[in-house]
Design an enzyme around this catalytic site. Structure first.
Site, PDB file in Angstrom:
ATOM      1  N   TYR A 148       0.998  -1.409  -0.418  1.00  0.00           N
ATOM      2  CA  TYR A 148       0.014  -0.167   0.112  1.00  0.00           C
ATOM      3  C   TYR A 148       0.625   0.944   0.184  1.00  0.00           C
ATOM      4  CZ  TYR A 148      -4.165  -2.695   1.031  1.00  0.00           C
ATOM      5  OH  TYR A 148      -5.201  -3.913   1.241  1.00  0.00           O
ATOM      6  N   LYS A 198       4.052 -14.833   1.417  1.00  0.00           N
ATOM      7  CA  LYS A 198       3.755 -16.274   0.322  1.00  0.00           C
ATOM      8  C   LYS A 198       4.824 -16.164   0.142  1.00  0.00           C
ATOM      9  CE  LYS A 198       1.006 -17.156  -1.742  1.00  0.00           C
ATOM     10  NZ  LYS A 198       0.133 -18.146  -2.781  1.00  0.00           N
ATOM     11  N   ASP A 231      -2.387 -17.951   1.715  1.00  0.00           N
ATOM     12  CA  ASP A 231      -3.930 -18.562   1.322  1.00  0.00           C
ATOM     13  C   ASP A 231      -4.183 -20.088   1.716  1.00  0.00           C
ATOM     14  OD1 ASP A 231      -1.414 -19.786   0.428  1.00  0.00           O
ATOM     15  OD2 ASP A 231      -1.698 -20.143  -1.594  1.00  0.00           O
ATOM     16  N   ASP A 255      -4.706  -7.201   5.440  1.00  0.00           N
ATOM     17  CA  ASP A 255      -6.355  -6.602   5.773  1.00  0.00           C
ATOM     18  C   ASP A 255      -7.558  -7.677   5.225  1.00  0.00           C
ATOM     19  OD1 ASP A 255      -8.122  -4.540   4.762  1.00  0.00           O
ATOM     20  OD2 ASP A 255      -6.856  -4.076   3.277  1.00  0.00           O
ATOM     21  N   ASP A 259     -10.442  -9.374   8.099  1.00  0.00           N
ATOM     22  CA  ASP A 259     -11.676  -9.358   7.336  1.00  0.00           C
ATOM     23  C   ASP A 259     -12.653 -10.515   7.424  1.00  0.00           C
ATOM     24  OD1 ASP A 259     -11.966  -6.508   7.509  1.00  0.00           O
ATOM     25  OD2 ASP A 259     -12.492  -6.431   5.168  1.00  0.00           O
TER      26      ASP A 259
END
Ligand code: NAD
Length: 373
Positions: A148, A198, A231, A255, A259
């Protein structure tokens, strides 16, 4: 105790209600703050503008003066920012830029997002009750770096087409400090950290895994550490979330995963968060507390908003900024009591069709339960 005649310095709290339902839920937090003041736990509270309302008033989503105040207080409590009215504004003055500026300039690198399932709401989750009942996990998301913020970024033209670019970038020290936050927190909980990245496909993930492993071996060998690809972590979070205690991950994965974890517990209206930075001169961390939800323009001004996420954000402030763990426990217990008694704002009502209570009724009930604890 202060000596007789010596003025007692109260801890300072800056409240930024923001837009949409932000001011509505903050009114309920003020009731809680006022109640604690009657019990001898008083704060010096100031209030200011952030987001769309600050843009309407000052032409910027966060003035330099408000930024300076946020830097000077012991903790900041924010409601929510944004709304459709501001969607067409230039990116630089969008309400969200006010929040991003606070996070960036206060250098709030560790975002704490608890996913805790209150017993009374266990059957409200979209997962089976036994999967979520008693759930209590904490996701720590790195908040000030990563994709970001990384450079280069932007949209440019190559040949006859546009190309969008963002850069995932982490330094060792950025990874190390958030890893330390996770290990420190785990020591106060069930002593387990799972780090997610990852590393199979991203070099920044390889470095992340290396640094977390090094910090663990050198400074926190007593904490159980595991690693998971982000993942796979998402799958495990929905399969059996209770296997986790503290999860630490980067800005982008955090993020998404926070959620996802949020929905394990039922409603956005229940979820608090804390963003912490380095310790200030007084030993307290730089800190911004805010509910996870946004400004909810679809229900703003209707008395439907659930104030619990914002109230629980204040409970986190009590715990992490003001060393008032017992007061935080008491406030969380009051929320538990009110839910167990069957009070629900509209967002917490499923198939059973009971009548919802208003934002202000919920706040009043929590204050009444506090008094009875
Ligand atoms: P949102 O969180 O505002 O709302 C999502 C859904 O959840 C809506 O249906 C809303 O009614 C419901 N909801 C949210 N909080 C609730 C509460 N306390 N009680 C009851 N119901 C609640 O997300 P959105 O609709 O994607 O975004 C709306 C605006 O908020 C946008 O401008 C967005 O940019 C902004 N936003 C701000 C923040 C923040 O201030 N931290 C976070 C997310 C979104």
């Amino acid at each position: 105790m202060a000596a007789k005649g010596t003025p007692v310095t109260k801890p300072t709290l800056l409240i930024l209600p923001g837009d949409g339902i932000g001011p509505e839920v903050m009114i309920e937090v003020r009731k809680v703050i006022d109640w604690f003041a009657t019990q001898g736990l008083a704060f010096e509270v100031s209030e200011d503008l952030v987001g769309g309302i600050a843009y309407d008033t000052h032409g910027t989503p966060l003035t330099d003066a408000t930024m300076a105040k946020a830097q000077a207080v012991d903790a900041v409590l924010l409601g929510a920012v944004g709304g459709p009215k501001y969607d067409t504004l230039d990116f630089a003055v969008k309400p969200e830029r006010g929040l991003l500026r606070l996070r960036k300039e206060m250098d709030l690198y560790a975002n704490l997002r608890p996913a805790q399932c209150f017993d009374a709401l266990a059957d409200f989750s979209s997962l089976k009750t036994d999967v979520v009942a008693g759930l209590d996990i904490m996701i720590i998301r790195e908040l000030t770096s990563g994709v970001y913020f990384g450079e280069p970024r932007g949209i440019h033209t190559e040949g006859n087409e546009r190309v969008g670019v963002n850069t995932q970038r982490y330094t060792e020290s950025e990874i190390a400090r958030v890893a330390r936050s996770a290990f420190e927190l785990a020591r106060r909980r069930s002593n387990k950290v799972c780090s997610m990245e990852k590393a199979n496909v991203m070099e920044s993930g390889v470095l992340w895994r290396d640094v977390v492993t090094e910090i663990h071996a050198a400074e926190y060998p007593d904490v159980a550490l595991s690693h998971m690809y982000a993942d796979a972590g998402a799958m495990q979070l929905t399969r059996w979330p209770k296997q986790f205690d503290v999860i630490v991950t980067d800005n982008l994965f955090g993020d998404l995963l926070s959620d996802l974890a949020a929905m394990l517990t039922g409603s956005l209206g229940m979820l608090p968060s804390a963003s912490l930075g380095a310790p200030m001169a007084n030993g307290r961390p730089k800190a911004l507390y805010e509910p996870v939800h946004g400004s909810a323009p679809d229900i703003a001004g209707q008395g439907k908003a659930n104030p619990i996420a914002c109230i629980l954000s204040f409970a986190m402030a009590l715990r992490y900024s003001f060393d008032q763990g017992a007061a935080a426990d008491r406030l969380e217990a009051a929320v538990q009591t009110v839910l167990a008694a069957g009070l629900r704002t509209a967002d917490l009502i499923g198939e059973e069709g009971r009548a919802p209570v208003s934002t202000s009724d919920m706040g009043d009930a929590i204050v009444a339960a506090l008094a009875e604890e």
